[in-house]
Motif scaffolding. Structure first.
Motif, mmCIF file in Angstrom:
data_model
loop_
_atom_site.group_PDB
_atom_site.id
_atom_site.type_symbol
_atom_site.label_atom_id
_atom_site.label_comp_id
_atom_site.label_asym_id
_atom_site.label_seq_id
_atom_site.Cartn_x
_atom_site.Cartn_y
_atom_site.Cartn_z
ATOM 1 N N THR A 71 8.983 8.108 3.165
ATOM 2 C CA THR A 71 8.648 9.373 2.578
ATOM 3 C C THR A 71 7.310 9.463 1.846
ATOM 4 O O THR A 71 6.467 10.310 1.971
ATOM 5 C CB THR A 71 9.977 10.182 1.980
ATOM 6 O OG1 THR A 71 10.205 9.024 1.218
ATOM 7 C CG2 THR A 71 10.771 10.556 2.904
ATOM 8 N N LEU A 72 7.318 8.423 1.102
ATOM 9 C CA LEU A 72 6.211 8.029 0.345
ATOM 10 C C LEU A 72 5.017 7.862 1.232
ATOM 11 O O LEU A 72 3.925 8.555 1.004
ATOM 12 C CB LEU A 72 6.265 6.655 -0.551
ATOM 13 C CG LEU A 72 5.315 6.260 -1.339
ATOM 14 C CD1 LEU A 72 5.022 7.164 -2.475
ATOM 15 C CD2 LEU A 72 5.161 4.742 -1.900
ATOM 16 N N ALA A 73 5.090 7.120 2.234
ATOM 17 C CA ALA A 73 3.934 6.759 3.040
ATOM 18 C C ALA A 73 3.370 7.918 3.595
ATOM 19 O O ALA A 73 2.244 8.468 3.848
ATOM 20 C CB ALA A 73 4.115 5.719 4.091
ATOM 21 N N LEU A 74 4.218 8.987 4.361
ATOM 22 C CA LEU A 74 3.786 10.291 4.988
ATOM 23 C C LEU A 74 3.210 11.217 3.732
ATOM 24 O O LEU A 74 2.293 11.673 4.124
ATOM 25 C CB LEU A 74 5.062 10.955 5.591
ATOM 26 C CG LEU A 74 5.762 10.029 6.858
ATOM 27 C CD1 LEU A 74 6.936 10.349 7.209
ATOM 28 C CD2 LEU A 74 4.632 9.991 7.999
ATOM 29 N N ALA A 75 3.816 11.321 2.949
ATOM 30 C CA ALA A 75 3.164 12.339 1.710
ATOM 31 C C ALA A 75 1.955 11.681 1.239
ATOM 32 O O ALA A 75 1.058 12.623 1.317
ATOM 33 C CB ALA A 75 4.029 12.230 0.628
ATOM 34 N N TYR B 168 -4.182 12.376 1.501
ATOM 35 C CA TYR B 168 -5.412 12.074 2.301
ATOM 36 C C TYR B 168 -6.138 13.024 2.911
ATOM 37 O O TYR B 168 -7.310 13.339 2.922
ATOM 38 C CB TYR B 168 -5.650 10.652 2.535
ATOM 39 C CG TYR B 168 -5.619 9.667 1.558
ATOM 40 C CD1 TYR B 168 -6.632 9.335 0.579
ATOM 41 C CD2 TYR B 168 -4.386 8.950 1.284
ATOM 42 C CE1 TYR B 168 -6.655 8.416 -0.394
ATOM 43 C CE2 TYR B 168 -4.389 8.068 0.327
ATOM 44 C CZ TYR B 168 -5.456 7.914 -0.573
ATOM 45 O OH TYR B 168 -5.410 6.804 -1.729
ATOM 46 N N THR B 169 -5.116 13.880 3.592
ATOM 47 C CA THR B 169 -5.697 14.771 4.489
ATOM 48 C C THR B 169 -6.225 15.869 3.753
ATOM 49 O O THR B 169 -7.096 16.539 4.002
ATOM 50 C CB THR B 169 -4.562 15.455 5.431
ATOM 51 O OG1 THR B 169 -3.854 14.471 6.273
ATOM 52 C CG2 THR B 169 -4.769 16.199 6.565
ATOM 53 N N HIS C 27 -0.193 14.221 -5.359
ATOM 54 C CA HIS C 27 -0.116 12.875 -5.741
ATOM 55 C C HIS C 27 1.007 12.501 -5.724
ATOM 56 O O HIS C 27 2.230 13.171 -5.955
ATOM 57 C CB HIS C 27 -0.942 12.804 -7.179
ATOM 58 C CG HIS C 27 -1.509 11.313 -7.363
ATOM 59 N ND1 HIS C 27 -0.711 10.423 -8.014
ATOM 60 C CD2 HIS C 27 -2.789 10.555 -7.029
ATOM 61 C CE1 HIS C 27 -1.286 9.185 -8.094
ATOM 62 N NE2 HIS C 27 -2.446 9.411 -7.511
ATOM 63 N N TYR C 28 1.319 11.060 -5.467
ATOM 64 C CA TYR C 28 2.824 10.536 -5.483
ATOM 65 C C TYR C 28 3.226 10.770 -7.151
ATOM 66 O O TYR C 28 4.453 10.431 -7.407
ATOM 67 C CB TYR C 28 2.830 9.274 -4.966
ATOM 68 C CG TYR C 28 1.945 7.969 -5.634
ATOM 69 C CD1 TYR C 28 2.615 7.484 -6.921
ATOM 70 C CD2 TYR C 28 0.897 7.564 -5.336
ATOM 71 C CE1 TYR C 28 1.889 6.289 -7.478
ATOM 72 C CE2 TYR C 28 0.089 6.774 -5.683
ATOM 73 C CZ TYR C 28 0.624 6.000 -7.008
ATOM 74 O OH TYR C 28 -0.157 5.132 -7.379
ATOM 75 N N HIS C 29 2.303 10.791 -8.068
ATOM 76 C CA HIS C 29 3.044 11.046 -9.345
ATOM 77 C C HIS C 29 3.709 12.176 -9.374
ATOM 78 O O HIS C 29 4.946 12.450 -10.156
ATOM 79 C CB HIS C 29 1.684 10.999 -10.494
ATOM 80 C CG HIS C 29 0.917 9.822 -10.682
ATOM 81 N ND1 HIS C 29 -0.065 9.794 -11.272
ATOM 82 C CD2 HIS C 29 1.305 8.491 -10.768
ATOM 83 C CE1 HIS C 29 -0.446 8.449 -11.609
ATOM 84 N NE2 HIS C 29 0.730 7.802 -11.181
#
Lengths: 289, 416, 332
Positions: C134-138, C143-144, C260-262
């Motif tokens: 889920t982190l990688a896909l998010a 970036y998109t 952002h993952y934050h």
């Protein structure tokens, strides 16, 4: 696109890979052994860099700093394990994540209070300043030195894990802590030492990075992301996996930098997503964790 | 149109809130505070990123802004009306900044907002203030804020913009026929700086040998550097900011590129130079809005420095810090000229204002409200040449204040 | 996952009938009670803008908790749904001229679609791998959005869609007025809470909790575990998308940081702070976190030191979170 340039790209990719391996090693060991996802990894990397700069400034010797700073930060790691991580072993796996996340905040802000927001200057040790002509182009001597240190650390780790009694217990403990406990091995003591070792290696990564990267309180946040990517691609907890994945990521980033530079960071995450979708346990990971 | 809206507002509020069950009490408490005494304090909201990588710059901004407030109050304020600075931490986060700005307007009843350091934060604050006819003096670098799409009649841009700094830096470093390579961060601000450099390079007649866009926040530039070396440029323009700038220059130096080419940057920061060290920055040329060394030639800089030293234990004001002073000071001058806090009168006063508070003559251009001002071109000194710890830069050139260095109003989308 | 459900369970020998009964009643009326409590928020919090943020992040956390607390899946990618909802809401107004309600709906639909895609890709992975996928896909979504700057505004953020007034059933509401805005947002928060409450009380709710407690047993009982998890994932994504859309309408901008993952980390922290696996917990967590941040950051630039220390102390000494601990005191 001439061959010299491609050669240089491959070389800098491999060297970047070595740097990535170094940034991920402590993270991987702690996860593989203790099952703890250390969100304070980046912060401890940064603390390592600051410790290195401080020792080098006090003693005037980078070499001394390279030895002393990781040991000092590793000792802090022992305290963290004893007083913060140990109470959580019987808890759900999310608890150490939350705790180390909070710890990361405390460490970063603590460094800001003591050393300021802006970071501190640190230069390459004078013996390693300069570039060397490798035939395909000029390359910094310091980065070649870093490769050497990483290789040395990996050899020592391999010897320690494969050729010593301690290593045998560590490997067995990672596989099945319960059996080890039945056999009368004090796992708590083992985890205590492994956590300290992992943090010490993380700090060593920080000291090694100090002459290359700007030493600032935020320098760890990207390191946490890099360590994640390398560890996940390699397989959580696998040292060999981290080495292969680190170099692979370095090469992928380097080649992307050559052909589509603005995609250099996303390529790292795309690679991670791809590996996870095809082989969720990572290249060298065991199927169930 | 906005006025009509607020008249019909009170009826609607009663219906809506009443429907939820809070009725009359809510309506009474929620009534806008209309009575504003003549002696009321002038409140200036000041969002700035106290937390995060630019905390040192932010604190300098606060110190400078507070100095401007102090001087205003000591001179008697506006016929006895004192001014007050409401500092808020925007955490370098646009969403956070928007919330803080809403609070400053809705709860603290600020009369004007000054501040922001990052372009994204500035545009967020601008979006909130322009919807509410609130005066905003932006002190963050950006070309976007000048363009008609984000224009607000109530927003003034005190900071330099990438177009100005790159033009000044290029003018004093590029030569006809020189080979120029670009390394730029792949985001709006990086693109703006890259565009500025390329434009200047075309008019000077320098030759572009290639450009590389790097992702924002990359910690390691080693994979970009071989390609730049292969381009064999005379000049390398590094168009990024803050930590990215520090890392890329440090690694370019590590790869021995400073011996092969001249490194120039659009903006060179006092605090960054301190954080990275003299060896790495030695010889790097960049633009700046302010440098304390101006005091040797400019009287207003001397009096600003002296006042700043007196209130801050001998410390000198830095580049981004000085924006806090020039931004708040020019606003207070306009408020004095307008004779009060009526927003339309202040806008008119700012549009007509000629001020020289720290760095020589400045004024706001009518069409886009950009502050027309001088740009300094600084060169980082080598350690041996530094007279003291604060003597970081040599003023290589000063591009004098003038509209000619701005993009034209027509180019920004303003008609007439 | 070994977290015990907090409401309704109490060791029989210790429980006092009266308090237990009270909790039963409160549980049955939990949505109206929550909404009632929330409707006084603008009057007690430091500012109304903060109160609106509490509603938005509370909704976000409640949606997240459906997956994390109740289904037992730790996602590190929910910023994609919150941010996706926010961007699609904003972009529908900027690029297609939708009205606010259509735009909000577009935001929810967009988040739902995104969660279908991410859910299908991630749901078959387990444990920490699920978190990583889920982190990688998010991150890819992040970036998109950064690259597609002509659509999203890139790093400068999406701007130019300020909603200053909205028309509802012939009424014209001034959306720039913070109180009006608060109660409009509260209506949507109430709807989301009602929906989550209904879902949890349904047989579906029982199944997801069964999966959390013991996936193998749930499978043995004949439940389609993958499909149930996916549905829970999508529902969670949709509610987080609603929260994101409301945030876009509230702030009139969509910062890139939203993706952002934050942001993903933030919602995990809020949920854990308040108490996962309980209905009110996440909302209490969002409230506590935002108020703490607001008050501390006015007082010191080093507020992160205190936030970090509070998290450490909570994990060590109050692992059930604020609400879980209060509930624990109640039943004991």
């Amino acid at each position: 696109m001439d061959l010299q340039l491609i050669g240089m790209q491959l070389l800098s990719g491999a060297v970047l890979g070595a740097v990535l391996v170094m940034t991920a090693l402590g993270f991987t060991i702690i996860f593989g052994m203790l099952g703890v996802v250390n969100f304070a990894h980046g912060a401890l990397f940064m603390v390592g860099a600051y410790a290195g700069v401080m020792v080098a400034m006090q003693t005037g010797s980078f070499w001394f700093a390279l030895l002393v700073a990781p040991i000092a930060v590793g000792a802090i790691g022992l305290l963290i394990e004893r007083f913060l991580i140990r109470p959580l072993y019987s808890r759900p796996p999310d608890d150490p994540i939350l705790l180390t996340f909070g710890l990361g905040y405390v460490l970063v802000e603590g460094v800001r209070i003591v050393f300021g927001n802006d970071g501190i200057p640190f230069s390459t040790p004078s013996a390693l300043v300069g570039v060397v002509n490798l035939g395909i182009g000029y390359f910094p001597i310091y980065r070649l030195f870093v490769i050497g240190v990483v290789a040395l650390i990996l050899v020592l780790l391999w010897l320690g894990l494969e050729k010593t009694r301690f290593g045998l217990i560590v490997r067995a403990g990672a596989r099945d802590p319960q059996i080890m406990r039945v056999l009368g091995v004090d796992m708590r003591r083992l985890w205590f030492l492994v956590f300290g070792l992992g943090i010490g290696l993380t700090a060593l990564g920080g000291v090694l990075a100090a002459p290359m990267r700007n030493v600032s309180p935020e320098m760890g946040s990207i390191v946490l992301a890099e360590a994640f990517v390398v560890t996940v691609i390699g397989g959580l907890g696998s040292i060999a996996g981290a080495v292969v994945a680190g170099i692979l990521v370095g090469l992928v980033v380097s080649m992307t930098s050559l052909f589509a530079p603005e995609m250099a960071t996303i390529s790292m995450f795309a690679l991670m997503a791809l590996v996870l979708l095809i082989r969720p346990q990572g290249l060298f990971g065991r199927a169930s964790i | 149109m906005k006025d009509k809206q607020s008249k019909s507002m009170s009826i609607n509020r009663r219906q809506v809130v009443g429907g939820i069950g809070f009725g009359a009490a809510a309506t009474l408490v929620g009534m806008p505070y209309i009575a504003r005494a003549q002696s009321e304090t002038i409140r200036i909201g000041f969002p700035t990123p106290l937390t995060g990588p630019f905390g040192a710059e932010a604190r300098d901004q606060v110190k400078s802004a507070e100095l401007a407030i102090k001087q205003f109050n000591e001179a008697g304020g506006l016929g006895g009306r004192k001014a007050e600075l409401l500092v808020r931490d925007d955490k370098l986060n646009a969403g956070e900044a928007a919330t803080r700005t809403l609070e400053l307007i809705e709860k603290d009843k600020a009369h004007a907002i000054v501040g922001a350091l990052s372009a994204a934060v500035q545009l967020a604050v601008n979006e909130v203030t322009r919807a509410r006819n609130m005066l905003y003096i932006s002190i963050s670098q950006s070309d976007t804020i000048n363009e008609v799409k984000d224009f607000s009649r109530y927003t003034f841009h005190e900071a330099l913009n990438p177009h100005m700094t790159t033009a000044a830096v290029a003018k004093h470093t590029f030569k006809k026929g020189a080979k120029v390579a670009h390394l730029a961060a792949d985001y709006a601000y990086g693109h703006e700086m890259l565009r500025g450099f390329k434009r200047a390079q075309a008019s000077i007649g320098a030759e572009s040998v290639g450009e590389i866009l790097h992702p924002l926040g990359v910690p390691d530039y080693s994979t970009f550097l071989p390609r730049i070396s292969a381009m064999k440029p005379d000049i390398l323009c590094i168009s990024n900011f803050g930590r990215d700038q520090a890392n890329s220059i440090k690694q370019a130096a590590e790869f021995g590129m400073k011996q092969q080419m001249k490194i120039v940057v659009p903006v060179i920061l006092h605090n960054q130079r301190l954080a990275v060290g003299s060896e790495v920055f030695e010889g790097v040329v960049g633009g700046a809005n302010y440098y304390w060394g101006l005091e040797e030639t400019i009287p207003s800089a001397r009096s600003f420095n002296d006042a700043f030293r007196a209130t801050n234990g001998g410390a000198i004001p830095t580049d981004y810090g000085a924006y806090g002073y020039t931004g708040v000071k020019s606003l207070l001058q306009a408020i004095t000229a307008a004779g009060g806090t009526d927003v339309d009168k202040i806008v008119a006063a700012l549009e007509g204002l000629k001020y020289d508070v720290a760095k020589g003559p400045q004024s706001y251009r009518k069409c886009d409200h950009q502050s027309v001002q001088s740009v300094l071109v600084l060169e980082s000194k080598k350690k041996a040449d530094m007279k003291n710890d604060l003597d970081l830069f040599r003023v290589a050139a000063t591009e004098q204040s003038g509209e000619a260095m701005l993009r034209t109003c027509a180019e920004l989308g303003f008609s007439g | 996952m070994t977290i015990q459900p907090l409401e309704g369970t109490s060791s029989p020998e210790q429980s006092r009938m009266a308090i237990d009964g009270l909790i039963q009643v409160a549980s049955a009326w939990r949505v109206p009670l929550t909404v009632l409590a929330l409707s006084v928020l603008p009057w007690v919090l430091p500012s109304k803008a903060l109160a609106v943020n509490v509603l938005i992040y509370g909704t976000f956390a409640v949606g997240y908790n459906l997956l994390f607390g109740y289904t037992g899946l730790l996602s590190f990618g929910h910023a994609a749904f919150f941010g996706g909802g926010a961007y699609l809401t904003g972009m529908s107004i900027v690029h297609f001229g939708f009205n606010w309600l259509a735009a909000l709906s577009a935001g929810i639909v967009g988040a739902l679609l995104l969660s279908v895609v991410m859910g299908v890709l991630s749901i078959r992975t387990r444990g920490i791998y699920f978190s990583m996928v889920t982190l990688a896909l998010a991150q890819l979504v992040y970036y998109t959005a950064l690259q597609a700057s002509s659509w999203t505004g890139g790093e400068n953020g999406l701007r130019g869609f300020t909603v200053s007034k909205i028309d509802v059933a012939g009424l014209r509401i001034d959306f720039l007025n913070p109180l009006h805005k608060y109660y409009v947002v509260l209506v949507f928060t109430a709807l989301a809470l009602w929906l989550v409450s209904r879902v949890l009380n349904s047989s579906f709710g029982a199944v997801i909790e069964a999966i959390r407690e013991n996936e193998g047993r749930a499978r043995a009982c004949g439940y389609d575990v993958e499909r149930t998890k996916l549905l829970s994932f999508i529902l969670s994504g949709g509610i987080c998308g609603l929260a994101g859309g409301l945030s876009a309408l509230h702030l009139a901008i969509v910062p890139l940081d939203t993706l952002h993952y934050h942001t993903s980390g933030l919602v995990v922290m809020m949920t854990l702070l308040g108490g996962m696996g309980s209905f009110f917990g996440p909302f209490v967590g969002a409230l506590a976190f935002l108020v703490m941040e607001d008050v501390l950051s006015l007082w010191t630039a080093h507020w992160q030191l205190f936030v970090g220390a509070i998290f450490i102390l909570f994990v060590l000494f109050l692992p059930k979170g604020i609400w879980g601990t209060i509930m624990g005191l109640g039943v004991r």
